[in-house]
Design a protein around this motif. Structure first.
Motif: not given
Length: 639
Positions: A114-138
């Motif tokens: 959120a604080f570094n939108p110029e950075h092109e590479e994001g964090v991805s998570s496959q299959r068990n990515g629900i934890q990343l998704e929930k943390a990002a939504v919170v």
């Protein structure tokens, strides 16, 4: 310290944060295919409405963000979080059965700092990515609440109150991110680390505390007030330096560098003001004369109404199954056949009640245990006219015009409350909403400035020949609470106990009846009501309900864990529904704990009373669905 010094040293500046951005992802098809393959096609049909809503929420969250107001973005995120928790067990299945589901479509979530939108590479998570998704939504829920807080006009009492509540909720979300969700994310951007979440919790707690204490800080030299705000800002300053050091190690910048300067100035100011107030307190006489509370001025009327409708005198009801099965305003609905129906986040729900769940068996064991508790009757009353005239006389015509929407809603709800032709679910919803509106206007009673204050007339539920007639609003509140208790017992007695859902609903209806008992004695003591409101009589009813719960017939499926969570069953056909319900209950409990600022719900598109342009207004968009529901209820009654 003078008010002028306060204004010079504390400009009306607050800090808020941007939302995280993410890439689109398709959720409906892979999750539906997973349910169909792991359970059955019929199970997939039972939950496909939730999966469709989940997909819509995420699509709107990504593609429509620029078109949505801040409150609507908050509604969308909350709805999406509930859906995420409902489907979490499916992602666990994807992770644990990776080999078995090798052909399943992968679900990859990508989130950017959120604080570094110029950075092109994001964090991805496959299959068990629900934890990343929930943390990002919170994170985004906390961020959107901070933006909502910063958007208010904090020079007004209502704006300051709403901003304070929104900052509190933002702090609560980042507390959850710090303590729970960030720890579950293996590889995260810096904004999802516990350290940054801890800082944001401290920051928004400090800003909320400053706004909450601002009226006292302006006019009160008490050391404790200034010191409490100073300590919160001091903690935020320490944490921002820790975050900055961590950011430099990763060669990224987290936020505007002026933040550290701003927070240091806040810490220094409140440190000096606390020392000044301490010295002033030592020089003053040890005893002070108690101040007489000021009467609310015209500018504070809207804020007082908002504070009233969110009063803590309303019990913290779990009511998970009651709302899932009965409430016409809940966005999720559980039908008798086990199907879960979800309504879009941006439209008011308008579900018909599954009346089959409220069809008692002829041999229902409840019928011989508890006699049907009658509801109290009341005389009709035009609350709108008397209350509006009071605001005109006490304040002005313009003030009365600003609040006439809620007064109309109050009057309408009281009329509907007296109707005998409404279904049990509609009547319960009406009573709860009316009780909240009573709490809203309570601070203005007794209305001594009014020549014709409203007179509440209530009859004894057991002996209708006796009545009580008073101007006391506590008689009205106690009577409504009594009827809520009675109505919950009616719901329990009308449930079909041959079904698991009927048993659960009956048990939770009894739990809710006991919850409504908690504020009843306090309200009854403040009014000279009829004998049915006496402590002796209500205690007898309470004991009967407690005894009934002990004799309650449990089905084979264990429901002892209600109302907090549904229990799992051994029936394979209900497994997926049970798992979804378990996730919903967890989300429901968390959001009740975190989003304790009920006044923010007044910003929602589906709230019956809304805050618009600093005024309280009735939500006209709900009128058509409400009328349709009333007609539906009348048709059920006639049949």
């Amino acid at each position: 310290m003078s008010n002028q010094s306060w204004q010079l040293l504390n400009p009306e500046t607050v800090l808020s944060i941007p939302l995280k951005k993410t890439d689109p992802v398709e959720l409906y098809l892979p999750l539906r295919n997973l349910v169909a393959s792991k359970y059955s096609e019929s199970d997939a049909e039972k939950v496909e409405s939730v999966l469709e809503t989940l997909n819509k929420c995420r699509r709107d969250m990504v593609e429509r963000r620029g078109d949505l107001s801040l409150p609507m973005q908050r509604d969308c995120l909350i709805h999406y979080f509930k859906c995420l928790c409902m489907v979490e067990s499916l992602f666990t299945s994807l992770s644990s059965d990776a080999d078995a589901d090798a052909d399943a479509d992968p679900i990859i979530f990508v989130w950017y700092d959120a604080f570094n939108p110029e950075h092109e590479e994001g964090v991805s998570s496959q299959r068990n990515g629900i934890q990343l998704e929930k943390a990002a939504v919170v994170f985004n829920l906390g961020a959107i609440c901070s933006q909502i807080a910063a958007s208010y006009d904090r020079t007004t009492a209502l704006g300051r109150h709403l901003a304070m509540e929104a900052f509190k909720v933002a702090a609560n979300f980042f507390f959850q991110l710090w303590k729970v969700f960030a720890k579950d994310v293996v590889s995260a951007t810096l904004d999802l680390t516990p350290l940054l979440a801890q800082f944001l919790h401290a920051l928004f707690s400090a800003q909320a505390s400053e706004l909450e204490l601002q009226p006292q800080l302006l006019n009160d030299a008490r050391y404790a007030l200034h010191q409490s705000v100073h300590l919160l800002y001091a903690r935020a300053v320490t944490l921002i330096h820790n975050v900055s050091r961590a950011a430099k190690l990763k060669h990224v910048y987290c936020f505007d560098r002026t933040w550290a300067t701003h927070l240091s100035e806040k810490e220094g100011f409140f440190g000096n003001s606390s020392m000044h107030s301490w010295n002033l307190a030592q020089a003053e006489a040890p005893q002070r004369e108690s101040s007489i509370p000021e009467q609310p001025n015209a500018e504070c009327v809207a804020e007082i109404l908002v504070r009233g409708i969110c009063r803590r005198s309303i019990p913290n009801l779990q009511q998970i199954y009651v709302d899932l099965i009965l409430s016409e305003y809940n966005p999720f609905k559980l039908m008798k056949d086990g199907k879960l129906v979800a309504y879009p986040w941006d439209m008011p729900p308008r579900y018909p009640t599954d009346s089959a769940i409220l069809s008692p068996s002829m041999s229902s064991p409840l019928s011989g245990i508890l006699a049907l508790l009658p509801l109290k009757k009341s005389e009709p009353l035009n609350l709108y006219e008397s209350l509006r005239n009071y605001f005109v006389l006490k304040y002005s015509e313009s003030v009365a015009k600003r609040v006439e929407g809620p007064l109309e809603m109050l009057h309408k709800l009281r009329n509907e409350m007296l109707r005998d032709d409404l279904s049990l679910p509609l009547r319960r919803d009406c009573l709860i909403r009316y009780f909240k509106c009573l709490c809203m206007i309570e601070p203005f009673f007794p209305m001594n400035a009014s020549p014709n204050p409203p007179v509440f007339v209530w009859y004894n539920a057991i002996n209708p020949q006796q009545d009580s007639s008073q101007h006391n609003i506590h008689l009205e509140k106690a009577s409504v609470l009594f009827n809520l208790v009675a109505l919950c017992t009616h719901i329990a007695l009308s449930c079909d106990l041959t079904t698991i859902q009927g048993c659960r609903l009956a048990m939770e209806a009894l739990n809710e009846a006991l919850n409504w008992f908690s504020p009843l004695p306090g309200e009854s003591k403040k009014a000279s009501g009829t004998i049915d409101l006496s402590e002796q009589y209500t205690s007898k009813i309470k004991n009967e309900i407690v005894g009934l719960k002990h004799k309650f017939p449990h089905p084979q499926s264990d429901v002892s864990s209600l109302p907090e969570y549904p229990a799992s069953t051994n029936d394979p056909s209900s497994d997926v529904t049970e798992q979804f319900l378990l996730g919903y209950c967890k989300a429901h409990s968390l959001l009740q704990e975190v989003c304790e600022a009920a006044c923010l719900d007044l910003l929602s598109a589906v709230s019956p009373v809304k805050i618009k342009d600093g005024n309280l207004v009735a939500n006209a968009t709900l009128e058509a669905p409400n009328l349709a529901l009333e007609n539906m209820s009348l048709q059920e009654t006639q049949h």
